[in-house]
Design a protein around this motif. Structure first.
Motif, PDB file in Angstrom:
ATOM      1  N   UNK A 300     -44.454 -18.779 -23.272  1.00 21.01           N
ATOM      2  CA  UNK A 300     -45.387 -19.273 -24.278  1.00 21.01           C
ATOM      3  C   UNK A 300     -45.783 -20.723 -24.022  1.00 21.01           C
ATOM      4  N   UNK A 301     -44.911 -21.480 -23.384  1.00 16.52           N
ATOM      5  CA  UNK A 301     -45.282 -22.844 -22.992  1.00 16.52           C
ATOM      6  C   UNK A 301     -46.470 -22.822 -22.045  1.00 16.52           C
ATOM      7  N   UNK A 302     -46.410 -21.919 -21.062  1.00 12.80           N
ATOM      8  CA  UNK A 302     -47.510 -21.849 -20.086  1.00 12.80           C
ATOM      9  C   UNK A 302     -48.763 -21.241 -20.706  1.00 12.80           C
ATOM     10  N   UNK A 421     -36.247 -11.279 -32.463  1.00 16.94           N
ATOM     11  CA  UNK A 421     -35.529 -12.548 -32.591  1.00 16.94           C
ATOM     12  C   UNK A 421     -35.747 -13.417 -31.357  1.00 16.94           C
ATOM     13  N   UNK A 422     -35.876 -12.777 -30.192  1.00 14.98           N
ATOM     14  CA  UNK A 422     -36.109 -13.550 -28.978  1.00 14.98           C
ATOM     15  C   UNK A 422     -37.414 -14.311 -29.010  1.00 14.98           C
ATOM     16  N   UNK A 423     -38.385 -13.803 -29.770  1.00 15.48           N
ATOM     17  CA  UNK A 423     -39.666 -14.498 -29.873  1.00 15.48           C
ATOM     18  C   UNK A 423     -39.556 -15.824 -30.622  1.00 15.48           C
ATOM     19  N   UNK A 424     -38.376 -16.103 -31.158  1.00 18.82           N
ATOM     20  CA  UNK A 424     -38.145 -17.443 -31.706  1.00 18.82           C
ATOM     21  C   UNK A 424     -38.289 -18.491 -30.607  1.00 18.82           C
ATOM     22  N   UNK A 425     -38.173 -18.050 -29.342  1.00 21.79           N
ATOM     23  CA  UNK A 425     -38.439 -18.970 -28.235  1.00 21.79           C
ATOM     24  C   UNK A 425     -39.865 -19.489 -28.277  1.00 21.79           C
TER      25      UNK A 425
END
Length: 501
Positions: A300-302, A421-425
């Motif tokens: 998501x950063x990229x 929950x991983x999408x909390x990243x």
């Protein structure tokens, strides 16, 4: 042509066996099959035809669906550099808020959506979710205020929450474990296609600025949303249903499909009734969530900041859109190459760690941008590294974890929890790139690097944990589970299930 043999039942005459086998197959719901022994021989030509038909009918529709929903989620990055901030009077951290608000319903709705998917056929539920994604994308294009944008993106998150875990769950139900990584790779490559195509489409749509009084950034949302709405209608007829109800196989092919899945350990290691306690107590689910959490932050950063980072290298808005395309083209090659390599060596752990290493090098370069030796060309190269790393590691994580989850409800819980929950990243990555730190973003790059290392560490724990569990099962230390009241509903906790790497 070899004859397809009917696997024998435990007792009864030949006709009775055939009748019982047929009844079992017809009455199966999803993977909840009766206790039938493993198939002894099957016509290889029919088996190849079944796999080929699954590749044509099962994988493409979820792939296109994920690509469209992905574009609708991340095209805000393209809209940002085309005037959205100015038109909606967005200041300071407003853009970060618009990014992270979509992840709140992601975390809340992904597991429940997968449970609904068990009750409603995939082509109904998933096409409905995609329709909602397109509608909310259009609404983003016509909103008049920042608050309206935030509301649209929150509702967008509700609809998008079920698409990724639902697509993964649907694909995993049709393939043997050794066949799954390649199909997950094809599915994930739609993200790289979306990144490349999204940049190209944004470049073209930005030229519509002024049409009907709308800015170019609005047309990015509107046109792409209309395409999604149109495709959601097609998805109702295109998407496959569960294996027991698939419409694209002949009766003989359908038998072969069901027997292939049974032969892949699903026959004994099934979970046809939801067992929340057993699912929630499984350490693998939570380690998998940690792995996914770390790599999602990188991706998501990229996806959310690449156009901005390229513009800050000195490119115009149009040039930044164009220069984002090669990043995803190269990432596609890395994604495809790593998945085929992992299938060839039958290992997900080492390709995953290579991706972590590649991404770490990229982030270290970006953190050293203040050095005179790090010019724009080197920075651009580092963006290639981190973008490619994300599309190496994330498919490895998903295919590895889903290979080691057995039973419909266990797979539904695992994929929903890991992705939800991983999408909390994504929630984290949306809030660590501060405008006041431009163009170096030490907080953003440093946090992303730390979370990438978290993925590596969690993968090591997962790897050695699975090895230890296999050793215990080989030694008979899990056989006591066969005396439990729910021994027929253990999922991958069943002693006969062995984990893969």
């Amino acid at each position: 042509m070899a004859e397809v043999l009917t696997p024998p039942l435990s007792s009864g005459d030949e006709k009775g066996d055939e009748k019982a086998c047929k009844s079992s197959l017809e009455n199966s719901q999803n993977d909840s099959l009766e206790s039938i022994e493993r198939i002894r021989e099957v016509d290889p030509d029919i088996e190849k035809r079944v796999v080929r038909k699954c590749d044509w009918w099962v994988v493409p529709a979820p792939t296109v669906m994920f690509m469209l929903s992905f574009i609708d989620r991340v095209n805000i990055a393209n809209a940002r550099i085309e005037g959205m901030l100015t038109d909606l009077h967005m200041v300071k951290h407003d853009y970060n808020i618009a990014l992270f608000i979509v992840f709140i319903p992601f975390m809340l709705c992904e597991t429940p959506s997968n449970m609904v998917l068990k009750r409603i056929t995939p082509r109904v539920w998933l096409s409905f979710l995609l329709f909602g994604c397109g509608l909310m994308a259009i609404c983003q294009g016509v909103t008049k205020s920042f608050s309206g944008l935030v509301v649209c993106r929150f509702i967008l998150g509700i609809f998008e929450a079920g698409i990724s875990p639902g697509s993964i769950l649907l694909i995993t139900m049709y393939y043997r474990r050794e066949e799954l990584p390649r199909r997950i790779c094809w599915w994930y490559m739609s993200g790289t296609i979306a990144g490349a195509f999204g940049g190209l489409l944004a470049y073209a749509l930005a030229n519509m600025s002024g049409v009907r009084g709308y800015g170019g950034w609005r047309w990015i949302f509107i046109i792409e949303g209309c395409v999604t709405v149109g495709m959601s209608i097609i998805m109702y007829w295109w998407l496959a249903d569960w294996p027991a109800d698939c419409r694209f196989l002949t009766p003989d092919e359908h038998k072969v499909l069901m027997w292939r899945l049974m032969d892949d350990n699903e026959g004994e290691a099934k979970m046809d009734r939801v067992n929340w306690s057993r699912c929630a107590r499984d350490w693998k689910v939570w380690v998998a969530t940690a792995m996914y959490f770390g790599i999602v932050a990188l991706n998501y950063s990229t996806n959310n900041f690449n156009p901005t980072l390229l513009k800050e290298l000195g490119y115009t808005s149009a040039a930044a859109q164009i220069h984002s395309i090669p990043l995803y083209v190269v990432a596609s090659a890395f994604c495809l190459g790593s998945c085929y390599l992992s299938a060839y060596v039958n290992n997900r752990f080492w390709p995953l760690q290579f991706g972590v290493l590649l991404g770490s090098v990229g982030f270290i370069v970006l953190l050293a941008q203040r050095s005179p030796a790090i010019g724009p060309g080197v920075t651009y190269m580092a963006l290639f590294f981190i973008t490619s790393a994300g599309y190496i590691v994330q498919p490895m994580v998903v295919s590895w974890v889903m290979n080691n989850a057995s039973g419909h409800y266990k797979r539904a819980f695992t994929s929903g929890t890991m992705i939800g929950l991983g999408n909390a990243g994504g929630l984290v990555s949306s809030n660590v790139f501060f405008q006041e730190e431009a163009p170096y973003y030490p907080t953003g790059y440093g946090t992303s690097l730390a979370l990438l290392i978290l993925t590596s560490v969690a993968a090591v724990v997962f790897y050695f944990g699975l090895k230890s569990e296999n050793a215990k099962r080989d030694a008979g230390k899990r056989d006591d589970r066969l005396r439990l009241p729910d021994a027929d509903n253990l999922g991958d906790d069943h002693p006969s299930f062995h984990f893969s790497f």
